[in-house]
Scaffold this motif. Structure first.
Motif, PDB file in Angstrom:
ATOM      1  N   PHE A   1     -15.100   1.867  -1.684  1.00 37.64           N
ATOM      2  CA  PHE A   1     -14.681   2.237  -0.328  1.00 37.64           C
ATOM      3  C   PHE A   1     -13.958   1.079   0.365  1.00 37.64           C
ATOM      4  O   PHE A   1     -12.988   1.292   1.102  1.00 37.64           O
ATOM      5  N   ILE A   2     -14.447  -0.125   0.162  1.00 40.11           N
ATOM      6  CA  ILE A   2     -13.829  -1.289   0.804  1.00 40.11           C
ATOM      7  C   ILE A   2     -12.392  -1.467   0.328  1.00 40.11           C
ATOM      8  O   ILE A   2     -11.482  -1.731   1.128  1.00 40.11           O
ATOM      9  N   ILE A   3     -12.163  -1.304  -0.976  1.00 42.17           N
ATOM     10  CA  ILE A   3     -10.799  -1.420  -1.504  1.00 42.17           C
ATOM     11  C   ILE A   3      -9.912  -0.316  -0.918  1.00 42.17           C
ATOM     12  O   ILE A   3      -8.771  -0.546  -0.524  1.00 42.17           O
ATOM     13  N   GLY A   4     -10.449   0.901  -0.848  1.00 38.67           N
ATOM     14  CA  GLY A   4      -9.695   2.002  -0.245  1.00 38.67           C
ATOM     15  C   GLY A   4      -9.342   1.719   1.203  1.00 38.67           C
ATOM     16  O   GLY A   4      -8.237   2.048   1.665  1.00 38.67           O
ATOM     17  N   LEU A   5     -10.272   1.106   1.930  1.00 40.14           N
ATOM     18  CA  LEU A   5     -10.024   0.771   3.332  1.00 40.14           C
ATOM     19  C   LEU A   5      -8.876  -0.219   3.465  1.00 40.14           C
ATOM     20  O   LEU A   5      -8.033  -0.095   4.375  1.00 40.14           O
ATOM     21  N   VAL A   6      -8.819  -1.192   2.576  1.00 40.25           N
ATOM     22  CA  VAL A   6      -7.732  -2.179   2.612  1.00 40.25           C
ATOM     23  C   VAL A   6      -6.380  -1.476   2.468  1.00 40.25           C
ATOM     24  O   VAL A   6      -5.427  -1.761   3.212  1.00 40.25           O
TER      25      VAL A   6
ATOM     26  N   ARG B   1       0.857   3.822  -0.993  1.00 38.06           N
ATOM     27  CA  ARG B   1      -0.353   3.186  -0.482  1.00 38.06           C
ATOM     28  C   ARG B   1      -1.438   4.216  -0.175  1.00 38.06           C
ATOM     29  O   ARG B   1      -2.634   3.940  -0.349  1.00 38.06           O
ATOM     30  N   PHE B   2      -1.017   5.395   0.276  1.00 35.66           N
ATOM     31  CA  PHE B   2      -2.014   6.440   0.484  1.00 35.66           C
ATOM     32  C   PHE B   2      -2.686   6.813  -0.836  1.00 35.66           C
ATOM     33  O   PHE B   2      -3.908   6.986  -0.897  1.00 35.66           O
ATOM     34  N   LEU B   3      -1.904   6.945  -1.903  1.00 41.79           N
ATOM     35  CA  LEU B   3      -2.467   7.329  -3.197  1.00 41.79           C
ATOM     36  C   LEU B   3      -3.435   6.263  -3.721  1.00 41.79           C
ATOM     37  O   LEU B   3      -4.488   6.598  -4.290  1.00 41.79           O
ATOM     38  N   PHE B   4      -3.120   4.981  -3.511  1.00 41.28           N
ATOM     39  CA  PHE B   4      -4.042   3.926  -3.917  1.00 41.28           C
ATOM     40  C   PHE B   4      -5.333   4.001  -3.089  1.00 41.28           C
ATOM     41  O   PHE B   4      -6.439   3.874  -3.622  1.00 41.28           O
TER      42      PHE B   4
END
Length: 439
Positions: free
Chosen positions: A417-422, A253-256
């Protein structure tokens, strides 16, 4: 290896590579080169779109800039698995660092020949310089878990970025003197001063890189022989890393998360000057001064985030907060209209741009199995993830900008950024007990 870890001289010499190569990142990708590129490819008419011809094709000048960087990142993403495989097998990370340093530094020197009549030459040297910078970081980053224990990696990573900001600002000030006062130094104009600055970046980069080249340790894998196919082993190792990550929810999940927010972070940093030049018509002097201030703000930002991560909130919580700030910056970028608003936005980005990079690298390092010896493969995976993200980020920015305008490209970056935040929030749910200090 334990004797190498947390050794003060080793850590300082490692950080000096940031001092050496960050001049490229500031002068070439952030300040003088983008302003110079825009100046020599523009017709100086704000009511028209600036097009350039390159290899028989016609591009918007800012889009060609984005596509060139995307191409360089794609090359790095393709070759770094092969290179890191050899480095792991033979233990010669330093040799590859040297190769890419000399490639990038000499390419920067070659930009002294870039003018209105040599666009192709300029773009080629620009791509080679980009390859040198990002290629060397594959092996530079892989040294972190070798030279610092897990409890020291945040501060060591932040130290590298701090050295980088200080070193790059020193050279930037020297270059400013040339660009702002060319006649005082016997130069014809700002263009000649800019080209001299590119040459100085190459000399600075190669010169100060001799410090880490002299003091960074030789890996224990030096005595191994290469086995198998060197052109495929690296990709098999990346698959092995991914197979391992799939069974570690927090690492996956960190890599995503890292993949998606990296699309935005690096793209914003690489195109900020072009945005100010083309959307707000800010002059070269104002843009360069803004970027300089941005670099100075980034130093306490990186150190402050390292402190908050280690002593207050943990890495993941700090990353969540930082990504939220980046989302706000992208939204603000869409609506910014005045010079003052641009300065406020630049200051906001400056506070978080260094911190998110250093904290991402140290967080990933903490998630790795600490008894592993093939750090280059793991960091190759990290760097390939970042480079593929940059390919998507830079290409989408150029493509959307060419079709719908640069402001709409900024909206696309906000969505990354929003996807990364999820994924960062999902990462917190997968937090293992043994890594409470990280999350």
């Amino acid at each position: 290896m334990n004797k190498i870890r947390n050794n003060k001289k080793t850590i300082i010499s490692w950080a000096f590579y940031d001092w050496a190569n960050s001049a490229y990142n500031l002068v070439i990708t952030s300040t003088i080169f983008p302003a110079y590129y825009t100046a020599i490819t523009s017709d100086n008419n704000n009511s028209t779109v600036d097009y350039v011809d390159f290899l028989g094709f016609k591009f918007v000048n800012s889009s060609l800039y984005s596509y060139s960087m995307a191409f360089a990142f794609l090359i790095i993403a393709l070759i770094s698995p092969i290179l890191s495989s050899i480095a792991d097998t033979k233990g010669n990370k330093k040799s590859f660092m040297k190769f890419f340093t000399y490639l990038g530094g000499l390419a920067c020197c070659g930009l002294v020949f870039f003018d209105q009549n040599s666009l192709t030459v300029g773009i080629v040297f620009f791509i080679l310089a980009t390859l040198g910078f990002w290629g060397s970081l594959v092996f530079y980053n892989a040294y972190l878990p070798e030279i610092a224990t897990i409890d020291q990696q945040d501060i060591v990573s932040a130290k590298g970025f701090t050295y980088g900001y200080i070193g790059s600002v020193i050279l930037q000030l020297i270059c400013f003197a040339f660009v702002f006062f060319p006649s005082f130094f016997g130069l014809k104009n700002e263009g000649e001063a800019s080209r001299l600055s590119f040459f100085m970046v190459g000399v600075w980069w190669i010169g100060f890189a001799q410090i880490p080249f002299l003091f960074l340790p030789r890996s224990k894998q030096e005595t191994k022989n290469i086995s198998g196919n060197i052109f495929t082993d690296g990709f098999f190792k990346l698959k092995k890393v991914w197979d391992h990550a799939k069974h570690m929810k927090y690492l996956k999940r960190f890599l995503f998360a890292f993949f998606f927010y990296s699309m935005g972070v690096q793209t914003v940093m690489l195109v900020a000057t072009l945005f100010g030049e083309q959307e707000l018509n800010l002059g070269t002097e104002k843009l360069i001064a803004t970027i300089l201030i941005l670099q100075l703000v980034a130093i306490p930002g990186a150190l402050g985030m390292s402190y908050l991560a280690k002593n207050k909130f943990g890495n993941v919580n700090v990353l969540i907060g930082v990504v939220i700030i980046w989302i706000g910056a992208c939204v603000g970028g869409y609506f910014v209209e005045t010079e003052i608003q641009f300065y406020i936005l630049a200051g906001m980005i400056g506070l978080v741009m260094g911190g998110i990079q250093s904290l991402s690298k140290s967080t990933y390092s903490k998630f790795l199995p600490q008894n592993n010896t093939e750090f280059s493969s793991y960091f190759s995976f990290y760097d390939v993830t970042e480079k593929v993200a940059l390919v998507f980020g830079m290409f989408s920015f150029g493509f959307i900008g060419e079709l719908f305008g640069m402001r709409n490209s900024v909206v696309v970056l906000a969505s990354f950024f929003i996807i990364g935040l999820v994924f960062l929030f999902l990462l917190k749910r997968a937090e293992p007990k043994t890594l409470k200090a990280v999350a």
